[in-house]
Design an enzyme around this catalytic site. Structure first.
Site, PDB file in Angstrom:
ATOM      1  N   HIS A 276      27.252   2.760  -5.621  1.00 16.80           N
ATOM      2  CA  HIS A 276      26.861   1.572  -4.871  1.00 16.80           C
ATOM      3  C   HIS A 276      27.786   1.460  -3.665  1.00 16.80           C
ATOM      4  CE1 HIS A 276      24.833  -0.807  -8.354  1.00 16.80           C
ATOM      5  NE2 HIS A 276      23.950  -0.147  -7.640  1.00 16.80           N
TER       6      HIS A 276
ATOM      7  N   GLU B 152      30.833  -5.223 -11.521  1.00 20.67           N
ATOM      8  CA  GLU B 152      31.411  -3.895 -11.345  1.00 20.67           C
ATOM      9  C   GLU B 152      32.542  -3.993 -10.339  1.00 20.67           C
ATOM     10  OE1 GLU B 152      27.750  -2.002 -10.126  1.00 20.67           O
ATOM     11  OE2 GLU B 152      28.289  -2.094  -8.024  1.00 20.67           O
TER      12      GLU B 152
ATOM     13  N   THR C  65       0.814  -1.220   0.000  1.00 22.11           N
ATOM     14  CA  THR C  65       0.000   0.000   0.000  1.00 22.11           C
ATOM     15  C   THR C  65       0.851   1.276   0.000  1.00 22.11           C
ATOM     16  OG1 THR C  65      -0.180  -0.145   2.405  1.00 22.11           O
ATOM     17  CG2 THR C  65      -1.980  -1.086   1.138  1.00 22.11           C
TER      18      THR C  65
END
Lengths: 294, 127
Positions: free
Chosen positions: A250, A211, A17
């Site tokens: 990241h 990466e 929700t």
């Protein structure tokens, strides 16, 4: 077949929700993903997505009453570790945690609980997975996929889309595309996904998108050299020009002490029989060169 | 300007491969609205080393038309004349393309083409 998600998936969305939860649940449903339940504490008994999905107060209710076996978590970072634990406790076998920004220290015990329970966690900070034509769990745009037999695994979100789009544009369909997440502490590593792909009769080629940072790509490469010898395989590594000691967006993407460089990953992958692309757009041609005829 | 860490690194790698030198990168994150894009553009323009701007967006959560609107807004207020190359694909890319074309932005289709165009325009600006 496919891996992680497929025709047997019965999904519960934790946080259905919320703003992100609702938006992406709608996209998953439109893609054809069987969402059997939503879960938001205090909203049990309501129905979400124009009445199409029942909402429960707890995950265990979603398991007992709707038969959920897979979960997708859109809960904010402060509550996400508990959301994973609740899913494990309810007996969910495959848990995708999309949430970004969970402290690594909070995830360490959670990953251990998941492991001991024999469940599987993908993420956190991941885009989820798609088995084209069957189901998509998470936030990957459904439109970029095509059904086929190439397995794609990546640490990145948008870079995964880039690689998948390149494959689809070249007519190369995918069995399953998985984003494992860019955090330093994640539930599922490259190696785990490679083992699943190796056991999947419908995956006949492999694309690995890595990466800088850590050694997960090197470990996966070594395993593939031994166990996926016959599988055409290609890779791309992001961060060839990244400076040492800088976290590149990241949390896990950092070259430290000279380790985790793109050069060392490219070298390990090439030694393990991967063809490594200089740009994601070169991946399809390299896969053809590697002998893939799909 | 990009959305996502992996795409940021890749975009810089390709700029370098095309013979350019990235001055900086800015990740607008997931689901950025036009005001966040406009603010990002102001930050990038505040760096005097910037000779060209490459915008590379692969929309998942992020909607391409929101990014396009932010770019148009930022350019209207822009003080400094810096060439810009825009590539927007993914969610709402068609709407973005219409907006960008009407506002006469330089656009690119593929990642490699975008990097090459940005490097060429930076060299043109420096010359």
């Amino acid at each position: 077949m496919s891996i992680l998600i497929g025709r047997d998936t019965r999904l519960v969305v934790q946080g259905i929700t919320g703003r992100e939860g609702e938006f992406h649940s709608r996209a998953m449903l439109e893609y054809g993903t069987p969402i059997v339940a939503g879960m938001t504490p205090g909203k049990g008994g309501q129905r979400a997505l124009d009445g199409r999905v029942p909402v429960f107060d707890t995950v265990i209710d979603a398991v007992r009453e709707a038969g959920a076996n897979t979960s997708c978590i859109f809960v904010p970072a402060a509550g996400a570790p508990d959301a994973v634990l609740e899913a494990v406790d309810a007996g969910i076998s495959t848990i995708f945690c999309i949430t970004e920004g969970i402290p690594a220290l909070d995830m360490i015990p959670v990953v251990e609980v998941v492991r001991r329970a024999g469940a599987r966690l993908i993420g956190p900070n991941c885009p989820g997975a798609t088995s084209p034509g069957r189901a998509k769990v998470g936030i990957i745009p459904g439109s970029i996929h095509r059904e086929g037999r190439v397995g794609v695994v990546s640490r990145s979100g948008t870079l995964t889309y880039e690689a998948v789009q390149a494959m689809t544009d070249a007519g190369l369909g995918q069995s399953t595309c998985v984003g494992i997440g860019g955090d330093p502490v994640i539930g599922t590593q490259f190696l785990d996904v490679l083992q699943l792909f190796a056991a999947d009769p419908e995956t006949e080629a492999l694309v690995l998108i890595g990466e800088i940072g850590g050694a997960a790509e090197e470990e996966a490469a070594a395993w593939a050299a031994e166990h996926m010898r016959e599988v055409p395989r290609v890779a791309f590594i992001a961060g060839r020009t990244a400076p040492e000691g800088k976290r590149m967006g990241h949390a896990g993407a950092i070259i430290s002490g000279g380790r985790g460089t793109a050069a060392s990953k490219v070298e390990a992958l090439e030694a393990a029989g991967f063809r490594v692309a200089g740009s994601p757009t070169e991946l399809p041609a390299l896969l053809r060169e590697a002998g893939y005829r799909g | 300007m990009v959305n996502g860490a992996g795409l940021a690194m890749t975009t810089m790698d390709l700029v370098k491969r095309a013979g350019g030198e990235p001055a900086n990168f800015l990740d607008i994150g997931g689901g950025a609205k036009s005001d966040r894009v406009a603010a990002a553009m102001r930050l990038i323009l505040a760096d005097p080393n910037v000779q060209a701007i490459l915008v590379n967006i692969f929309g998942g959560i992020t909607r391409g038309d929101e990014v396009a609107r932010g770019l148009i807004e930022a350019r209207a207020q822009q003080q400094r004349d810096v060439p810009m190359v825009v590539r927007i694909v993914g969610t709402n890319a068609a709407e973005a393309a219409e907006l960008l074309e009407a506002a006469r932005f330089v656009t690119a289709g593929s990642l490699d083409e975008a990097a090459a165009k940005a490097v060429a325009s930076a060299k043109g600006a420096a010359a």
